[in-house]
Design an enzyme around this catalytic site. Structure first.
Site, mmCIF file in Angstrom:
data_model
loop_
_atom_site.group_PDB
_atom_site.id
_atom_site.type_symbol
_atom_site.label_atom_id
_atom_site.label_comp_id
_atom_site.label_asym_id
_atom_site.label_seq_id
_atom_site.Cartn_x
_atom_site.Cartn_y
_atom_site.Cartn_z
ATOM 1 N N ASP A 57 0.867 -1.183 0.000
ATOM 2 C CA ASP A 57 0.000 0.000 0.000
ATOM 3 C C ASP A 57 0.899 1.226 0.000
ATOM 4 O OD1 ASP A 57 -1.781 2.142 0.925
ATOM 5 O OD2 ASP A 57 -3.172 0.529 1.419
ATOM 6 N N SER A 83 -7.098 9.344 -7.873
ATOM 7 C CA SER A 83 -6.937 10.027 -9.166
ATOM 8 C C SER A 83 -8.155 10.834 -9.592
ATOM 9 C CB SER A 83 -6.611 8.995 -10.250
ATOM 10 O OG SER A 83 -7.758 8.236 -10.565
ATOM 11 N N SER A 134 0.863 14.540 -13.986
ATOM 12 C CA SER A 134 -0.418 14.863 -14.622
ATOM 13 C C SER A 134 -0.470 16.282 -15.161
ATOM 14 C CB SER A 134 -1.527 14.689 -13.581
ATOM 15 O OG SER A 134 -2.713 15.302 -14.029
ATOM 16 N N GLU A 136 -2.886 18.007 -14.860
ATOM 17 C CA GLU A 136 -3.623 18.753 -13.841
ATOM 18 C C GLU A 136 -2.676 19.699 -13.075
ATOM 19 O OE1 GLU A 136 -6.947 18.615 -13.504
ATOM 20 O OE2 GLU A 136 -7.250 19.568 -11.561
ATOM 21 N N TYR A 158 -5.528 17.454 -5.556
ATOM 22 C CA TYR A 158 -4.916 16.398 -6.384
ATOM 23 C C TYR A 158 -3.748 16.970 -7.188
ATOM 24 C CZ TYR A 158 -4.377 13.346 -10.482
ATOM 25 O OH TYR A 158 -3.863 12.564 -11.494
ATOM 26 N N LYS A 162 0.200 15.944 -6.956
ATOM 27 C CA LYS A 162 0.962 15.474 -8.125
ATOM 28 C C LYS A 162 2.202 16.337 -8.346
ATOM 29 C CE LYS A 162 -1.060 11.812 -9.904
ATOM 30 N NZ LYS A 162 -0.372 10.532 -10.020
ATOM 31 N N PHE A 197 -15.261 9.342 -14.243
ATOM 32 C CA PHE A 197 -14.644 10.356 -15.110
ATOM 33 C C PHE A 197 -15.598 10.724 -16.244
ATOM 34 C CE2 PHE A 197 -11.323 7.899 -13.063
ATOM 35 C CZ PHE A 197 -10.570 8.904 -12.475
HETATM 36 P P1 NAP Z 1 -7.262 4.779 -11.749
HETATM 37 O O1 NAP Z 1 -7.962 3.917 -12.758
HETATM 38 O O2 NAP Z 1 -8.069 5.637 -10.844
HETATM 39 O O3 NAP Z 1 -6.363 3.804 -10.848
HETATM 40 C C1 NAP Z 1 -5.794 4.246 -9.651
HETATM 41 C C2 NAP Z 1 -5.026 3.093 -9.013
HETATM 42 O O4 NAP Z 1 -4.424 3.552 -7.792
HETATM 43 C C3 NAP Z 1 -5.906 1.892 -8.655
HETATM 44 O O5 NAP Z 1 -5.262 0.712 -9.095
HETATM 45 C C4 NAP Z 1 -5.943 1.929 -7.127
HETATM 46 O O6 NAP Z 1 -6.017 0.640 -6.541
HETATM 47 C C5 NAP Z 1 -4.558 2.520 -6.826
HETATM 48 N N1 NAP Z 1 -4.476 3.030 -5.460
HETATM 49 C C6 NAP Z 1 -5.331 3.880 -4.836
HETATM 50 N N2 NAP Z 1 -4.941 4.060 -3.548
HETATM 51 C C7 NAP Z 1 -3.817 3.300 -3.369
HETATM 52 C C8 NAP Z 1 -2.967 3.055 -2.268
HETATM 53 N N3 NAP Z 1 -3.164 3.598 -1.061
HETATM 54 N N4 NAP Z 1 -1.912 2.220 -2.451
HETATM 55 C C9 NAP Z 1 -1.676 1.616 -3.646
HETATM 56 N N5 NAP Z 1 -2.469 1.804 -4.727
HETATM 57 C C10 NAP Z 1 -3.521 2.643 -4.593
HETATM 58 O O7 NAP Z 1 -6.193 5.721 -12.459
HETATM 59 P P2 NAP Z 1 -5.602 5.660 -13.959
HETATM 60 O O8 NAP Z 1 -6.490 6.432 -14.840
HETATM 61 O O9 NAP Z 1 -5.232 4.282 -14.289
HETATM 62 O O10 NAP Z 1 -4.285 6.550 -13.778
HETATM 63 C C11 NAP Z 1 -3.045 5.974 -13.383
HETATM 64 C C12 NAP Z 1 -2.160 7.067 -12.796
HETATM 65 O O11 NAP Z 1 -1.936 8.074 -13.758
HETATM 66 C C13 NAP Z 1 -2.724 7.764 -11.579
HETATM 67 O O12 NAP Z 1 -1.641 8.091 -10.743
HETATM 68 C C14 NAP Z 1 -3.332 9.044 -12.143
HETATM 69 O O13 NAP Z 1 -3.364 10.044 -11.157
HETATM 70 C C15 NAP Z 1 -2.337 9.337 -13.243
HETATM 71 N N6 NAP Z 1 -2.853 10.080 -14.383
HETATM 72 C C16 NAP Z 1 -3.952 9.633 -15.050
HETATM 73 C C17 NAP Z 1 -4.397 10.309 -16.171
HETATM 74 C C18 NAP Z 1 -5.597 9.838 -16.944
HETATM 75 O O14 NAP Z 1 -6.123 10.608 -17.733
HETATM 76 N N7 NAP Z 1 -6.019 8.596 -16.780
HETATM 77 C C19 NAP Z 1 -3.712 11.454 -16.616
HETATM 78 C C20 NAP Z 1 -2.585 11.878 -15.918
HETATM 79 C C21 NAP Z 1 -2.143 11.175 -14.816
HETATM 80 P P3 NAP Z 1 -7.314 0.081 -5.740
HETATM 81 O O15 NAP Z 1 -8.030 -0.798 -6.710
HETATM 82 O O16 NAP Z 1 -6.694 -0.680 -4.636
HETATM 83 O O17 NAP Z 1 -8.114 1.259 -5.299
HETATM 84 N N1 GDD Z 2 -16.074 13.782 -13.718
HETATM 85 C C1 GDD Z 2 -16.943 14.673 -14.234
HETATM 86 N N2 GDD Z 2 -18.278 14.488 -14.070
HETATM 87 N N3 GDD Z 2 -16.429 15.732 -14.893
HETATM 88 C C2 GDD Z 2 -17.312 16.610 -15.430
HETATM 89 C C3 GDD Z 2 -18.690 16.463 -15.312
HETATM 90 C C4 GDD Z 2 -19.204 15.351 -14.584
HETATM 91 O O1 GDD Z 2 -20.419 15.167 -14.423
HETATM 92 N N4 GDD Z 2 -19.289 17.491 -15.961
HETATM 93 C C5 GDD Z 2 -18.326 18.255 -16.460
HETATM 94 N N5 GDD Z 2 -17.105 17.734 -16.139
HETATM 95 C C6 GDD Z 2 -15.804 18.326 -16.477
HETATM 96 C C7 GDD Z 2 -14.919 18.566 -15.255
HETATM 97 O O2 GDD Z 2 -15.323 19.754 -14.574
HETATM 98 C C8 GDD Z 2 -13.563 18.658 -15.916
HETATM 99 O O3 GDD Z 2 -13.345 19.971 -16.377
HETATM 100 C C9 GDD Z 2 -13.668 17.731 -17.130
HETATM 101 O O4 GDD Z 2 -15.058 17.426 -17.272
HETATM 102 C C10 GDD Z 2 -12.873 16.445 -17.029
HETATM 103 O O5 GDD Z 2 -13.179 15.820 -15.800
HETATM 104 P P1 GDD Z 2 -12.663 14.317 -15.452
HETATM 105 O O6 GDD Z 2 -13.040 13.387 -16.533
HETATM 106 O O7 GDD Z 2 -13.150 14.012 -14.070
HETATM 107 O O8 GDD Z 2 -11.068 14.418 -15.537
HETATM 108 P P2 GDD Z 2 -10.038 15.501 -14.962
HETATM 109 O O9 GDD Z 2 -9.535 16.293 -16.123
HETATM 110 O O10 GDD Z 2 -10.558 16.236 -13.806
HETATM 111 O O11 GDD Z 2 -8.872 14.559 -14.409
HETATM 112 C C11 GDD Z 2 -8.397 13.442 -15.167
HETATM 113 O O12 GDD Z 2 -7.327 13.848 -15.978
HETATM 114 C C12 GDD Z 2 -6.168 14.295 -15.267
HETATM 115 C C13 GDD Z 2 -5.128 14.701 -16.312
HETATM 116 O O13 GDD Z 2 -5.427 15.964 -16.815
HETATM 117 C C14 GDD Z 2 -8.006 12.354 -14.175
HETATM 118 O O14 GDD Z 2 -7.712 11.164 -14.881
HETATM 119 C C15 GDD Z 2 -6.776 12.759 -13.387
HETATM 120 O O15 GDD Z 2 -6.334 11.660 -12.582
HETATM 121 C C16 GDD Z 2 -5.680 13.151 -14.388
HETATM 122 O O16 GDD Z 2 -4.510 13.528 -13.709
#
Ligand code: NAP
Ligand code: GDD
Length: 341
Positions: A57, A83, A134, A136, A158, A162, A197
């Site tokens: 963890d 995330s 990220s 973000e 968040y 990051k 998301f």
């Molecule tokens: P995700 O689907 O939300 O997965 C998050 C992972 O983190 C899950 O496997 C979760 O495991 C694990 N986790 C949460 N709390 C933990 C803890 N205390 N110890 C160990 N593991 C833990 O996220 P993702 O979209 O795959 O993204 C992967 C990474 O990239 C994240 O760090 C995210 O912030 C970053 N990122 C994502 C995006 C995007 O657009 N997807 C963009 C930029 C950066 P459990 O099943 O145990 O909860």
């Molecule tokens: N989730 C969500 N739900 N977002 C909404 C909604 C809703 O009902 N309506 C509008 N949005 C808008 C949010 O305000 C945001 O501007 C945008 O949609 C994207 O939201 P998310 O899909 O939740 O992603 P995020 O951009 O906040 O964050 C994701 O991308 C990051 C990288 O830029 C996550 O994957 C983060 O972990 C990641 O770092």
């Protein structure tokens, strides 16, 4: 000998795609899993049968040291995090601990297990470290498009966590000579994206409406713009970063930006529906501080890593709508989803 990779976040979207990619490259892949009876672990066991699991963890330093000692990885990918941005306002301290301090704990586990001190680098082959940074972190952007040199102005707990992990990774590289890099990844999505998301919320909403299971979809800010790419493309960039000759940070994105409104239009359109009949704007879903615009300049990744995205925004949206129509029509439950495509 096969190279060995240890992934945190194996139960998440990126963990699954990265594991598949590394297995296809001949790696031995280990995933860190947490909790006593974590339901997502069974999904990983089913989908990724060749991945070996180790307990740990990001909140528990000793468990990370034990995991690194047991696996003896060549590469560590730190994908684990809280995330979901809105959750970071509700549980800011937990987000700081997991998403921020978790990076410190993982780096320390590698440093201690490798016998690295301030005066002595690692004697033998180094464990290479990837940090999931990220876009973000750019938050209220200072320039568009955003590059590796654009200053950070995070807009959520968040994003702040990051940014801490990002600078710390850079610092361990500079202080200890560790091969430690950050990928500054812009939003990337897929049919395995968490339902919280916006892309997946929309494609699941479209599928429910199309199948007569819902009559409306409630959303927040439709004007925010994101650079959305396909997760299967983005995990390849993570691997390329750890195979590069020099440890450097990279921006990974498509270079195109769309609004949430355009996403909604595309997703409803892919199912032959008129979005304006179904979407309800809900002020309660707006964030305390919004990131209005993200758009990557991925030139460095293209020229130095040879990385290119292969799936367009339109193809991604269509892929997700089709997958959710199939899932729901087949009686699948996205929350209990054991049928990840
Ligand atoms: P995700 O689907 O939300 O997965 C998050 C992972 O983190 C899950 O496997 C979760 O495991 C694990 N986790 C949460 N709390 C933990 C803890 N205390 N110890 C160990 N593991 C833990 O996220 P993702 O979209 O795959 O993204 C992967 C990474 O990239 C994240 O760090 C995210 O912030 C970053 N990122 C994502 C995006 C995007 O657009 N997807 C963009 C930029 C950066 P459990 O099943 O145990 O909860
Ligand atoms: N989730 C969500 N739900 N977002 C909404 C909604 C809703 O009902 N309506 C509008 N949005 C808008 C949010 O305000 C945001 O501007 C945008 O949609 C994207 O939201 P998310 O899909 O939740 O992603 P995020 O951009 O906040 O964050 C994701 O991308 C990051 C990288 O830029 C996550 O994957 C983060 O972990 C990641 O770092």
């Amino acid at each position: 000998m096969a190279r060995r990779a240890l992934l945190t976040g194996i139960t998440g979207q990126d963990g699954s795609y990265l594991a598949e990619h590394l297995l296809s490259e001949g790696y031995e892949v280990w995933g860190l899993v947490r909790g006593q009876a974590n339901p997502r672990v069974s999904r990983v066991r089913k989908l990724l049968q060749d991945v070996q699991l180790v307990r740990g963890d990001l909140l528990d330093q000793g468990s990370l040291i034990s995991a690194v000692e047991k696996v003896q990885p060549d590469e560590v990918y730190n994908l684990g995090a809280i995330s979901f941005v809105p959750m970071s306002w509700e549980q800011a301290e937990l987000t700081a601990e997991v998403t921020g301090m978790g990076v410190l704990r993982m780096l320390e586990a590698i440093r201690v297990c490798s016998g690295i001190t301030a005066s002595r680098g690692s004697a033998s082959g180094q464990i290479r470290f990837y940090q999931a940074s990220s876009s973000e972190m750019f938050g209220q952007v200072r320039e568009t498009p955003q590059t590796e040199r654009t200053p950070f102005h995070p807009r959520s707990p968040y994003g702040v966590a990051k940014a801490y992990g990002h600078f710390l990774t850079q610092n361990y590289r500079e202080s200890y000579g560790m091969y430690a890099v950050s990928g500054i990844l812009f939003n990337h999505e897929s049919p395995r994206r968490g339902a919280e998301f916006v892309t997946r919320k929309v494609t699941l909403g479209v599928a429910r409406i199309k199948l007569g299971m819902a009559t409306e979809l409630r959303l927040g800010n439709l004007e925010a713009r994101r650079d959305w790419g396909y997760a299967g493309d983005f995990v390849k960039a993570m691997h390329l970063m750890l195979r590069a000759a020099e440890p450097e940070d990279y921006v990974i994105g498509t270079g195109r930006t769309q609004s949430v409104r355009e996403l909604v239009e595309a997703a409803f359109g892919a199912a032959g529906l008129d979005w304006e009949r179904y979407v309800v704007c809900d002020q309660a879903l707006h964030r305390p501080a919004e990131v209005d615009l993200l758009c990557a300049d991925p030139k460095k990744a293209r020229t130095q890593l040879g990385w290119e995205p292969t799936v367009s925004f339109e193809e991604l949206v269509a892929m997700m709508v089709e997958a959710d129509l199939r899932l729901l029509a087949g009686g699948g439950d996205p929350d209990q989803d054991s049928s990840w495509p």
